[in-house]
Motif scaffolding. Structure first.
Motif, short mmCIF file in Angstrom:
data_model
loop_
_atom_site.label_atom_id
_atom_site.label_comp_id
_atom_site.label_asym_id
_atom_site.label_seq_id
_atom_site.Cartn_x
_atom_site.Cartn_y
_atom_site.Cartn_z
N ALA A 93 10.30 3.83 1.64
CA ALA A 93 11.10 4.14 2.42
C ALA A 93 12.48 5.04 1.11
CB ALA A 93 11.89 4.52 3.57
N LEU A 94 12.86 3.97 0.89
CA LEU A 94 14.36 3.85 0.55
C LEU A 94 14.21 4.72 -1.74
CD1 LEU A 94 16.41 0.89 0.39
CD2 LEU A 94 17.49 3.26 1.94
N VAL A 95 12.73 4.65 -1.93
CA VAL A 95 12.68 4.81 -2.79
C VAL A 95 12.09 6.76 -2.81
CG1 VAL A 95 11.55 5.04 -5.05
CG2 VAL A 95 11.71 3.00 -3.95
N ARG A 96 11.30 6.66 -2.16
CA ARG A 96 10.16 7.94 -1.69
C ARG A 96 10.78 9.42 -1.11
NH1 ARG A 96 8.17 6.31 -6.23
NH2 ARG A 96 6.13 6.15 -5.77
N SER A 97 11.76 8.93 -0.58
CA SER A 97 12.29 9.80 1.25
C SER A 97 13.64 9.95 0.60
CB SER A 97 12.78 9.34 2.71
OG SER A 97 13.87 8.27 2.30
N HIS A 162 7.36 2.43 -11.04
CA HIS A 162 6.28 2.05 -12.58
C HIS A 162 4.94 2.66 -12.21
CE1 HIS A 162 9.59 -0.88 -14.33
NE2 HIS A 162 9.22 -0.19 -15.25
N SER A 163 4.92 2.39 -10.82
CA SER A 163 3.67 3.00 -10.05
C SER A 163 3.75 5.25 -10.45
CB SER A 163 3.71 3.40 -8.69
OG SER A 163 4.80 4.20 -7.67
N ASP A 164 2.22 5.62 -10.04
CA ASP A 164 1.89 6.22 -10.37
C ASP A 164 1.96 7.57 -8.85
OD1 ASP A 164 0.44 9.17 -11.04
OD2 ASP A 164 -1.00 8.06 -11.73
N VAL A 165 3.16 8.31 -9.06
CA VAL A 165 3.45 9.15 -7.95
C VAL A 165 2.06 10.45 -7.96
CG1 VAL A 165 5.44 10.64 -6.88
CG2 VAL A 165 5.79 8.45 -8.75
N SER A 166 1.89 11.05 -9.08
CA SER A 166 0.80 11.56 -8.57
C SER A 166 -0.36 11.31 -7.54
CB SER A 166 0.23 12.06 -10.19
OG SER A 166 -0.57 10.94 -10.54
N LEU A 167 -0.73 9.90 -7.83
CA LEU A 167 -1.86 9.60 -7.02
C LEU A 167 -1.22 9.89 -5.26
CD1 LEU A 167 -2.80 6.32 -8.38
CD2 LEU A 167 -3.99 9.07 -8.85
N THR A 169 0.59 12.54 -4.45
CA THR A 169 0.54 13.58 -4.13
C THR A 169 -0.76 14.30 -3.68
OG1 THR A 169 2.63 14.26 -5.61
CG2 THR A 169 1.30 16.01 -5.38
N VAL A 170 -2.12 13.74 -4.56
CA VAL A 170 -3.02 14.27 -4.68
C VAL A 170 -3.44 13.91 -3.48
CG1 VAL A 170 -5.67 13.54 -5.71
CG2 VAL A 170 -3.66 14.78 -6.77
N ALA A 171 -3.35 12.64 -2.52
CA ALA A 171 -3.95 12.11 -1.05
C ALA A 171 -3.12 13.32 -0.48
CB ALA A 171 -3.42 10.51 -1.53
N SER A 172 -2.59 13.34 -0.25
CA SER A 172 -1.74 14.50 0.36
C SER A 172 -2.07 15.93 0.44
CB SER A 172 0.21 14.18 0.50
OG SER A 172 0.55 15.24 1.21
N ILE A 173 -2.69 16.44 -0.89
CA ILE A 173 -2.65 18.00 -0.69
C ILE A 173 -4.63 17.44 -0.19
CG2 ILE A 173 -4.15 19.20 -2.61
CD1 ILE A 173 -1.97 18.57 -4.18
N MET A 174 -5.23 16.31 -0.68
CA MET A 174 -6.19 16.07 0.35
C MET A 174 -6.47 15.87 1.50
SD MET A 174 -8.49 16.70 -2.54
CE MET A 174 -10.37 15.47 -1.30
N GLY A 175 -5.29 15.63 2.62
CA GLY A 175 -5.65 15.78 3.80
C GLY A 175 -4.46 14.06 4.02
N ALA A 176 -4.27 13.11 3.43
CA ALA A 176 -3.99 12.22 3.63
C ALA A 176 -3.47 12.01 4.84
CB ALA A 176 -3.90 11.07 2.67
N SER A 177 -2.93 11.34 5.67
CA SER A 177 -1.74 10.82 6.20
C SER A 177 -0.89 9.82 5.49
CB SER A 177 -2.17 10.27 7.90
OG SER A 177 -2.54 8.85 7.67
N ARG A 178 0.45 10.05 6.23
CA ARG A 178 1.66 9.34 4.97
C ARG A 178 1.33 7.57 5.15
NH1 ARG A 178 4.52 9.55 1.28
NH2 ARG A 178 5.22 11.88 1.64
N PRO A 179 0.72 7.22 6.30
CA PRO A 179 -0.12 6.00 6.84
C PRO A 179 -0.74 5.40 6.02
CG PRO A 179 0.90 6.65 9.33
CD PRO A 179 0.86 7.91 8.21
#
Length: 268
Positions: A93-97, A162-167, A169-179
């Protein structure tokens, strides 16, 4: 040029030699304790006149020593699991939000690393005495969670950076929920970081003595507190065996941390 290269190489060799001398100086007490643990159960002597396993047998058959060891392992295990449940989502939450005041929240999470442990021990003693949590496993676990949370958060935050944020983003675009994103996309990328933080937390909880000394009595005494009390009131040779076991366990955990850190550095 050759003189400059030779001088820099000599400096590196001197620094390496000084570092090894410091390592040997720090490890020397532990190296002396190990052979003592195989000596005469009646007295502490170095070098030992005979090599036996009597001290280890005494440790594993004495309920006071073995019970404190079981208590330490129980507290360390529960502390590590609960700290993971708290620290990993908090770090994410601290890093992504974009929460307002997240830097302040991060500072509050890291505060136990900055406050002297004896101050924390005294404060927890005063507070837990009002809550009836002195000399209880619950009180120990709560205090150790506070101490170990910053270390797991530092490890997880480093992994998130160091993780890949684009993954995600792609999951969110595909309709995956936050959990779903958190459990199926984020956590698999943080396996090594979480494992490193878990080992740190387990080792810290297992070896912690100052706060535990404030909070425990005869019912929930941990192994480090038992060792400290034994040094003060009854200097027994069993301490050598206990110290050797803890040293070996700490060494194994440290080697595991190093291996996981190297794996994290190699993994893109």
């Amino acid at each position: 040029m050759n003189a400059l290269f030779g001088s820099s190489r000599l400096s590196r060799n001197l620094i390496a030699t000084a570092a090894w001398l410091c390592y040997v100086f720090l490890l020397l007490p532990s190296l002396i304790v190990i052979p003592i643990s195989f000596g005469n159960p009646g007295q502490i002597e170095f070098p030992p006149r005979q090599f036996t396993l009597a001290l280890y047998q005494q440790f594993f058959t004495d309920p006071a020593w073995w019970g404190s060891m079981v208590q330490s392992l129980l507290v360390a295990t529960v502390t590590t699991v609960l700290t993971l449940i708290l620290a990993v989502p908090a770090a994410y939450a601290l890093v992504r939000s974009r929460l307002p005041g997240r830097n302040l929240l991060r500072g509050l999470f890291m505060m136990p690393m900055l406050v002297p442990v004896i101050v924390l021990g005294l404060g927890l003693y005063l507070q837990f005495s009002n809550w009836g949590l002195l000399d209880t496993t619950t009180g120990l676990v709560l205090s150790h969670i506070m101490l170990t949370t910053p270390f797991i958060m530092v490890s997880v935050i480093s992994g998130l950076q160091h993780s890949d944020v684009s993954l995600e983003t792609v999951a969110s675009i595909m309709g995956a929920s936050r959990p779903v994103i958190f459990f199926r996309v984020v956590l698999p990328q943080l396996k090594a970081s979480i494992a490193v933080g878990s080992l740190f937390a387990f080792l810290m909880s297992l070896d912690e003595v100052v706060v535990a000394y404030f909070l425990t009595g005869t019912k929930a005494m941990t192994l480090p507190v038992k060792m400290y009390s034994s040094i003060r009131w009854e200097l027994t040779p069993v301490l050598a065996a206990v110290s050797t076991l803890l040293t070996l366990l700490s060494l194994l955990i440290a080697l595991g941390i190093i291996a996981l850190q190297r794996k994290t550095e190699v993994t893109p």
